[in-house]
Design a protein around this motif. Structure first.
Motif, PDB file in Angstrom:
ATOM      1  N   ILE A   1       0.853  -1.181   0.000  1.00 57.06           N
ATOM      2  CA  ILE A   1       0.000   0.000   0.000  1.00 57.06           C
ATOM      3  C   ILE A   1       0.889   1.231   0.000  1.00 57.06           C
ATOM      4  CG2 ILE A   1      -1.862   1.214   1.172  1.00 57.06           C
ATOM      5  CD1 ILE A   1      -2.605  -1.545   2.382  1.00 57.06           C
ATOM      6  N   LEU A   2       0.659   2.110  -0.973  1.00 60.13           N
ATOM      7  CA  LEU A   2       1.442   3.339  -1.132  1.00 60.13           C
ATOM      8  C   LEU A   2       0.582   4.535  -0.764  1.00 60.13           C
ATOM      9  CD1 LEU A   2       2.891   2.516  -4.666  1.00 60.13           C
ATOM     10  CD2 LEU A   2       3.929   2.033  -2.443  1.00 60.13           C
ATOM     11  N   TYR A   3       1.212   5.546  -0.158  1.00 61.21           N
ATOM     12  CA  TYR A   3       0.518   6.770   0.229  1.00 61.21           C
ATOM     13  C   TYR A   3       1.255   7.962  -0.366  1.00 61.21           C
ATOM     14  CZ  TYR A   3      -1.261   3.500   3.723  1.00 61.21           C
ATOM     15  OH  TYR A   3      -1.808   2.423   4.353  1.00 61.21           O
ATOM     16  N   PHE A   4       0.493   8.942  -0.863  1.00 66.11           N
ATOM     17  CA  PHE A   4       1.078  10.115  -1.500  1.00 66.11           C
ATOM     18  C   PHE A   4       0.535  11.402  -0.909  1.00 66.11           C
ATOM     19  CE2 PHE A   4       1.397   6.650  -4.504  1.00 66.11           C
ATOM     20  CZ  PHE A   4       2.700   6.761  -4.938  1.00 66.11           C
TER      21      PHE A   4
ATOM     22  N   ILE B   1     -10.079  -6.431  -5.260  1.00 67.36           N
ATOM     23  CA  ILE B   1      -8.658  -6.535  -4.915  1.00 67.36           C
ATOM     24  C   ILE B   1      -8.303  -8.000  -4.680  1.00 67.36           C
ATOM     25  CG2 ILE B   1      -8.419  -4.202  -4.007  1.00 67.36           C
ATOM     26  CD1 ILE B   1      -8.546  -6.788  -1.444  1.00 67.36           C
ATOM     27  N   ARG B   2      -6.998  -8.277  -4.855  1.00 64.84           N
ATOM     28  CA  ARG B   2      -6.490  -9.640  -4.645  1.00 64.84           C
ATOM     29  C   ARG B   2      -5.198  -9.550  -3.843  1.00 64.84           C
ATOM     30  NH1 ARG B   2      -6.949  -9.838 -10.664  1.00 64.84           N
ATOM     31  NH2 ARG B   2      -4.842  -9.120 -10.360  1.00 64.84           N
ATOM     32  N   PRO B   3      -4.831 -10.625  -3.157  1.00 66.94           N
ATOM     33  CA  PRO B   3      -3.535 -10.635  -2.491  1.00 66.94           C
ATOM     34  C   PRO B   3      -2.441 -10.354  -3.523  1.00 66.94           C
ATOM     35  CG  PRO B   3      -4.819 -12.541  -1.817  1.00 66.94           C
ATOM     36  CD  PRO B   3      -5.570 -11.876  -2.955  1.00 66.94           C
ATOM     37  N   GLY B   4      -1.467  -9.582  -3.150  1.00 70.82           N
ATOM     38  CA  GLY B   4      -0.370  -9.261  -4.050  1.00 70.82           C
ATOM     39  C   GLY B   4      -0.589  -7.994  -4.850  1.00 70.82           C
ATOM     40  N   ASP B   5      -1.802  -7.420  -4.809  1.00 73.80           N
ATOM     41  CA  ASP B   5      -2.041  -6.164  -5.508  1.00 73.80           C
ATOM     42  C   ASP B   5      -1.233  -5.039  -4.882  1.00 73.80           C
ATOM     43  OD1 ASP B   5      -3.827  -7.132  -7.378  1.00 73.80           O
ATOM     44  OD2 ASP B   5      -5.617  -6.464  -6.289  1.00 73.80           O
ATOM     45  N   GLU B   6      -0.928  -4.035  -5.691  1.00 68.48           N
ATOM     46  CA  GLU B   6      -0.357  -2.794  -5.193  1.00 68.48           C
ATOM     47  C   GLU B   6      -1.491  -1.771  -5.173  1.00 68.48           C
ATOM     48  OE1 GLU B   6       3.488  -0.581  -6.499  1.00 68.48           O
ATOM     49  OE2 GLU B   6       1.792   0.255  -7.640  1.00 68.48           O
ATOM     50  N   ILE B   7      -1.735  -1.210  -4.007  1.00 68.30           N
ATOM     51  CA  ILE B   7      -2.806  -0.238  -3.825  1.00 68.30           C
ATOM     52  C   ILE B   7      -2.163   1.091  -3.469  1.00 68.30           C
ATOM     53  CG2 ILE B   7      -4.756   0.392  -2.365  1.00 68.30           C
ATOM     54  CD1 ILE B   7      -5.418  -2.565  -2.177  1.00 68.30           C
ATOM     55  N   ALA B   8      -2.698   2.174  -4.017  1.00 64.91           N
ATOM     56  CA  ALA B   8      -2.198   3.509  -3.707  1.00 64.91           C
ATOM     57  C   ALA B   8      -3.367   4.413  -3.333  1.00 64.91           C
ATOM     58  CB  ALA B   8      -1.457   4.087  -4.902  1.00 64.91           C
TER      59      ALA B   8
END
Length: 83
Positions: free
Chosen positions: A3-6, A68-75
């Motif tokens: 999980i990315l935060y901006f 969503i699925r395991p291994g996804d990149e979420i931002a």
């Protein structure tokens, strides 16, 4: 799941990224956001449902009902405008 935060979302949470394992019954981006908002005061201050935050899954803008699925990149990031 990464999980990315901006921008101010990152500032409020105090992290630019984290690895998380949401409960297996969470199936959508919106459910993950709600779960993250419950992790602590910084997450709540950044991801509360009334805040103007967008999400992306695997580098593509996504709506809260996006699966969503395991291994996804979420931002997560604030709304932005083009010009």
């Amino acid at each position: 799941m990464t999980i990315l935060y901006f921008s101010w979302v990152r500032t409020r949470i105090g992290l630019d990224r984290e690895t998380a394992a949401p409960p297996p019954d969470l199936a959508t981006l919106g459910q993950v956001r709600q779960w993250l908002a419950g992790l602590g005061p910084g997450h709540a201050a950044a991801l509360a449902p009334d805040l103007p935050v967008r999400g992306a899954v695997n580098q593509e803008l996504a709506t809260p009902d996006h699966p969503i699925r395991p291994g996804d990149e979420i931002a997560f990031f604030p709304l932005f405008s083009g010009g």
